[in-house]
Design a protein around this motif. Structure first.
Motif, mmCIF file in Angstrom:
data_model
loop_
_atom_site.group_PDB
_atom_site.id
_atom_site.type_symbol
_atom_site.label_atom_id
_atom_site.label_comp_id
_atom_site.label_asym_id
_atom_site.label_seq_id
_atom_site.Cartn_x
_atom_site.Cartn_y
_atom_site.Cartn_z
ATOM 1 N N LEU A 68 0.838 -1.198 0.000
ATOM 2 C CA LEU A 68 0.000 0.000 0.000
ATOM 3 C C LEU A 68 0.871 1.245 0.000
ATOM 4 C CD1 LEU A 68 -2.966 -0.590 2.494
ATOM 5 C CD2 LEU A 68 -3.103 -0.123 0.050
ATOM 6 N N MET A 69 0.513 2.203 -0.867
ATOM 7 C CA MET A 69 1.206 3.481 -0.916
ATOM 8 C C MET A 69 0.192 4.600 -0.961
ATOM 9 S SD MET A 69 4.223 2.810 -3.696
ATOM 10 C CE MET A 69 3.134 2.117 -4.946
ATOM 11 N N PHE A 70 0.547 5.731 -0.382
ATOM 12 C CA PHE A 70 -0.289 6.916 -0.506
ATOM 13 C C PHE A 70 0.001 7.579 -1.854
ATOM 14 C CE2 PHE A 70 -0.074 6.314 4.124
ATOM 15 C CZ PHE A 70 -1.430 6.312 4.408
ATOM 16 N N ASP A 71 -1.075 7.976 -2.524
ATOM 17 C CA ASP A 71 -1.023 8.471 -3.887
ATOM 18 C C ASP A 71 -1.346 9.969 -3.889
ATOM 19 O OD1 ASP A 71 -1.160 8.676 -6.644
ATOM 20 O OD2 ASP A 71 -2.828 7.301 -6.899
ATOM 21 N N PRO A 72 -0.419 10.846 -4.360
ATOM 22 C CA PRO A 72 0.777 10.567 -5.148
ATOM 23 C C PRO A 72 1.916 9.978 -4.308
ATOM 24 C CG PRO A 72 0.659 12.911 -4.668
ATOM 25 C CD PRO A 72 -0.626 12.304 -4.177
ATOM 26 N N PHE A 73 2.930 9.492 -5.014
ATOM 27 C CA PHE A 73 4.034 8.798 -4.347
ATOM 28 C C PHE A 73 5.316 9.008 -5.147
ATOM 29 C CE2 PHE A 73 1.877 6.094 -7.338
ATOM 30 C CZ PHE A 73 2.890 5.466 -8.041
ATOM 31 N N PHE A 74 6.438 8.855 -4.461
ATOM 32 C CA PHE A 74 7.742 8.916 -5.122
ATOM 33 C C PHE A 74 7.822 7.750 -6.106
ATOM 34 C CE2 PHE A 74 12.574 8.303 -4.438
ATOM 35 C CZ PHE A 74 12.862 9.075 -5.551
ATOM 36 N N GLU A 75 8.013 8.036 -7.390
ATOM 37 C CA GLU A 75 7.864 7.007 -8.420
ATOM 38 C C GLU A 75 8.829 5.837 -8.256
ATOM 39 O OE1 GLU A 75 10.841 9.835 -10.428
ATOM 40 O OE2 GLU A 75 9.334 9.883 -8.839
ATOM 41 N N LEU A 76 9.935 6.041 -7.552
ATOM 42 C CA LEU A 76 10.882 4.949 -7.311
ATOM 43 C C LEU A 76 10.225 3.796 -6.563
ATOM 44 C CD1 LEU A 76 13.945 4.016 -7.307
ATOM 45 C CD2 LEU A 76 14.016 4.968 -5.001
#
Length: 371
Positions: A68-76
């Motif tokens: 799970l990631m919060f969006d937006p996110f560091f693209e890496l």
């Protein structure tokens, strides 16, 4: 770094981390987290925080797991997750939780709804890249409450910008202005890998020394992998970082510490950049930390060439901005999981020399709004 040239620190050091550096970090994080940290089993030194993240993901995930990631996110993050065979899941920041003061507020209900029995990792990044959002204590406590309900979830807390909170809404931990260490919350140390580095803090991204702090069961597998990927991070640079971490707490240029001086620098640079952006119709979005400004882009008239490009709208606008003003920014769609054509934005960096900042803002102001 110059002071290490006449020392003995020019050969391989311990693969899991140079002893002087891991000892300094264990002492510092012991204070940050109000607990004893074992320098040799709960700390690992990596080639930048990028490698710390990658090895964390590689030692925990298996194909089919969900992150799970919060969006937006560091693209890496997305690129590294893809290498593990795991699946990316997203929780949109803002949306129904947004306020004028915090357009990137956490939607706790959406976070709960995104968790499945395959969720293995939650990535938390505060201060946040690309938005500059600083997660509030209430948000972190709500996230911790959810994590407690799912014993299989590991939190990776990316804190590389923690010393760049220049307009805090809250006091933060007593050790860092405005910043709360997620691992300090009750029960969370045993569920969290904390990542950081020297590059953003000391403006030495080329030094490439990062670290991870956490329970031995998460750190030991990474320590076992380190000799297989680069043997050790640069010994003289690790020695320099160990010295710099101690020196930075001392008075610096009429400020109580280097960190306080740096916060004032960042705040001044952000204000200067915001003035330039506003002069050409770009709306800076509120943030409290980090080294970036997210700005909503105006509907500039595109040249025929830029209009013809088969790429997202914000990319076209950023190319047009270079042509109009000679200033470059990163199209924000790079950081989102879905199209942003209906709300084009760009990320601007203000971690620049004063003359560079002045040149950019002067280019904006001298030409003003174009159509």
């Amino acid at each position: 770094l110059h002071s290490t040239t006449s020392t003995k620190y020019h050969q391989y050091t311990r693969p899991a981390g140079h002893p002087p550096l891991v000892e300094v970090l264990a002492e510092r994080y012991g204070g940050h987290l109000s607990r004893d940290i074992n320098a040799y089993s709960e700390v690992a030194i990596t080639v930048g925080a990028t490698q710390a993240l990658y090895l964390s993901l590689m030692t925990i995930l298996k194909p089919g797991d969900e992150v799970l990631m919060f969006d937006p996110f560091f693209e890496l993050y997305g690129k590294q997750i893809s290498l593990t065979g795991a699946v990316q899941r997203f929780v949109k920041l803002g949306g129904r939780a947004a306020t004028p003061e915090d357009p990137w507020a956490v939607d706790i209900k959406a976070l709960k709804e995104a968790i499945t029995n395959k969720t293995r990792i939650l990535i938390l990044n505060s201060p946040h890249n690309p938005t500059g959002k600083v997660f509030t204590l209430s948000e972190m406590k709500a996230i911790a409450d959810i994590v407690r309900q799912y014993p299989n979830i590991v939190v990776i807390s990316d804190e590389v910008y923690k010393y760049s909170i220049y307009q805090p809404d809250e006091a933060g931990d007593f050790t860092v202005q405005g910043h709360y260490h997620f691992a300090r919350l009750p029960d969370m140390y045993d569920r969290t890998i904390t990542l950081s580095s020297c590059g953003k803090t000391f403006s030495v991204t080329g030094w490439q020394v990062g670290w991870m702090i956490g329970p031995e069961r998460y750190i030991a597998p990474v320590q076992a992998m380190l000799p297989c990927v680069q043997f050790c991070a640069s010994t003289p640079v690790q020695q320099a970082v160990a010295s710099a971490l101690s020196i930075a707490d001392q008075p610096y240029k009429d400020y109580q510490s280097f960190y306080e001086w740096q916060r004032h620098q960042f705040l001044s640079k952000r204000h200067e950049l915001e003035e330039g952006l506003q002069s050409v119709g770009i709306e800076p979005l509120p943030s409290r930390g980090g080294i970036f400004v997210m700005g909503r882009l105006p509907a500039w008239k595109l040249s025929a060439y830029h209009e013809s490009l088969a790429e997202p709208y914000d990319w076209k606008l950023c190319r047009q901005m270079i042509e109009n003003y000679g200033v470059a920014a990163i199209p924000a769609s790079s950081f989102f999981s879905s199209s942003t054509d209906d709300n084009p934005m760009a990320r601007f960096a203000f971690c620049k020399m004063d003359k560079t900042m002045s040149a950019a803002t002067n280019r904006f102001k001298s030409k003003g709004l174009t159509t």
